[in-house]
Design a protein around this motif. Structure first.
Motif, PDB file in Angstrom:
ATOM      1  N   ASP A 106      74.432  30.486  43.501  1.00  0.00           N
ATOM      2  CA  ASP A 106      75.333  31.561  43.056  1.00  0.00           C
ATOM      3  C   ASP A 106      76.017  31.185  41.746  1.00  0.00           C
ATOM      4  O   ASP A 106      77.240  31.257  41.615  1.00  0.00           O
ATOM      5  CB  ASP A 106      76.374  31.864  44.126  1.00  0.00           C
ATOM      6  N   SER A 107      75.245  30.728  40.779  1.00  0.00           N
ATOM      7  CA  SER A 107      75.829  30.344  39.489  1.00  0.00           C
ATOM      8  C   SER A 107      76.401  31.561  38.765  1.00  0.00           C
ATOM      9  O   SER A 107      77.439  31.479  38.110  1.00  0.00           O
ATOM     10  CB  SER A 107      74.776  29.653  38.623  1.00  0.00           C
ATOM     11  N   GLU A 108      75.744  32.731  38.892  1.00  0.00           N
ATOM     12  CA  GLU A 108      76.237  33.929  38.205  1.00  0.00           C
ATOM     13  C   GLU A 108      77.587  34.366  38.758  1.00  0.00           C
ATOM     14  O   GLU A 108      78.518  34.685  38.003  1.00  0.00           O
ATOM     15  CB  GLU A 108      75.215  35.052  38.338  1.00  0.00           C
ATOM     16  N   SER A 109      77.710  34.373  40.089  1.00  0.00           N
ATOM     17  CA  SER A 109      79.000  34.759  40.680  1.00  0.00           C
ATOM     18  C   SER A 109      80.087  33.744  40.341  1.00  0.00           C
ATOM     19  O   SER A 109      81.252  34.101  40.110  1.00  0.00           O
ATOM     20  CB  SER A 109      78.858  34.889  42.197  1.00  0.00           C
ATOM     21  N   ARG A 110      79.693  32.463  40.286  1.00  0.00           N
ATOM     22  CA  ARG A 110      80.685  31.438  39.921  1.00  0.00           C
ATOM     23  C   ARG A 110      81.177  31.648  38.496  1.00  0.00           C
ATOM     24  O   ARG A 110      82.384  31.567  38.216  1.00  0.00           O
ATOM     25  CB  ARG A 110      80.069  30.044  40.064  1.00  0.00           C
ATOM     26  N   LEU A 111      80.267  31.917  37.576  1.00  0.00           N
ATOM     27  CA  LEU A 111      80.673  32.173  36.193  1.00  0.00           C
ATOM     28  C   LEU A 111      81.558  33.406  36.099  1.00  0.00           C
ATOM     29  O   LEU A 111      82.528  33.444  35.333  1.00  0.00           O
ATOM     30  CB  LEU A 111      79.430  32.338  35.313  1.00  0.00           C
ATOM     31  N   LYS A 112      81.227  34.433  36.896  1.00  0.00           N
ATOM     32  CA  LYS A 112      82.037  35.649  36.891  1.00  0.00           C
ATOM     33  C   LYS A 112      83.449  35.366  37.397  1.00  0.00           C
ATOM     34  O   LYS A 112      84.446  35.827  36.820  1.00  0.00           O
ATOM     35  CB  LYS A 112      81.359  36.709  37.746  1.00  0.00           C
TER      36      LYS A 112
END
Length: 338
Positions: free
Chosen positions: A140-146
């Motif tokens: 979940d790298s995208e959600s973490r960045l968000k």
């Protein structure tokens, strides 16, 4: 009877014989022309030369022994150093042999550091692959960045709001400081004005008193001069023979006139003392009035100072309360953000 000789007598006799023998040898050495030398004892000189040679020989022997010992120590040090070097070389050779025999690159668990491309030489099936979901991959790298961007945005907004509140607080503090400064300036001006009024009133009172005293003194001097002139003229008129134009009139009663003159002097003295007393009372009254005015001014100044101090304390308390509330608000917001 037997001739018994004591030990002390025997020792004394031997010493005496020794001295006699030594004296005989000395005389023979002195009076004999072949061995006689004026002012020099050849035998003593020979003994001194022998002693000096013996000392030099002992010094040379000691120095030779020291040199031999030094050479021996140097030899032992060189031998020990050579042994250490030889031992170090042997240990290095043994270590290299052990590494060549028991620590070959093929027996290591990790790749050879001297061959970084070793893993490329292996087959793809032999290469160890990392399973999905293990450490090193993030699903979940995208959600973490968000989430990180949102958190950063919230932090920026919070910092901007805190900055605005800080600017507003500084502006309020500046306004309160200006108000307190104006109040203090007004109070200082009022105190200065009261002080100047007090000084002016004191100066006017002193001036009036001086003028009144000067006028009273001038009036007194004029009256005294007039009375003195009149009394002198009257005394001259009463004395017979002093004025040629009045010598023919009847002589007045001198005793009654003298008594009247003395009464007049007594009354004049009383009047002078009364004027001095009145002048002193006036001066004391003016002084008491000045002291009373000064006390009133001092009390008013103390009252104004207390009022100014009370205003300043209340302002400081309000500022402290405002800062405490701002600190609590900032801390609660920071805790909520985290």
């Amino acid at each position: 009877m037997f001739n018994v000789e004591l030990t002390s007598e025997r020792i004394a006799r031997e010493r005496l014989e020794t001295r006699r023998k030594r004296e005989a040898e000395r005389q023979e050495r002195i009076f004999k022309e072949k061995v006689r030398t004026i002012g020099v004892d050849v035998k003593a000189l020979d003994m001194q030369v022998e002693e000096k040679n013996a000392r030099e020989e002992a010094a040379r022997t000691e120095e030779a022994a020291y040199d031999a010992e030094d050479r021996r120590y140097n030899f032992e040090a060189c031998v020990h150093q050579n042994r250490q070097k030889k031992k170090s070389r042997e240990m290095g050779k043994a270590l290299m042999n052990y590494r060549h025999q028991h620590q070959m690159p093929s027996t290591r668990r990790e790749f050879d550091l001297n061959d970084p491309d070793c893993y490329r030489k292996l087959d793809p099936g032999d290469a160890q692959m990392m399973l999905p979901g293990l450490a090193g991959e993030e699903q979940d790298s995208e959600s973490r960045l968000k989430r990180q961007k949102e958190q950063l945005r919230e932090w920026l907004l919070c910092q901007q709001k805190e900055h605005e509140e800080e600017m507003l607080r500084q502006k309020m503090e500046g306004w309160q400081y200006e108000q307190s400064r104006k109040e203090m300036h007004d109070l200082a001006v009022e105190l200065h004005k009261l002080e100047m009024d007090r000084k002016k009133a004191t100066a006017v009172a002193v001036k009036d008193y001086n003028l009144a005293a000067a006028e009273a003194r001038q009036t007194e001097e004029k009256e005294g001069n007039k009375e003195y002139d009149g009394s002198q003229q009257h005394a001259l008129d009463m004395v017979p023979g002093m004025c040629p134009s009045q010598d023919r009139r009847e002589p007045p009663e001198s005793l009654q006139q003298v008594v009247q003159f003395q009464k007049h002097q007594i009354e004049e003295k009383k009047r002078t003392e009364l004027e001095k007393k009145q002048e002193g009372d006036l001066y004391n009254r003016i002084r008491l009035d000045s002291v009373h005015s000064a006390l009133l001014m001092e009390r008013q100044q103390k009252r104004l100072s207390k009022q100014l101090r009370r205003i300043q304390d209340s302002t400081n308390a309000q500022l402290a309360q405002t800062r405490r509330q701002q600190y609590v608000t900032t801390f609660s917001r920071t805790v909520c953000a985290f």
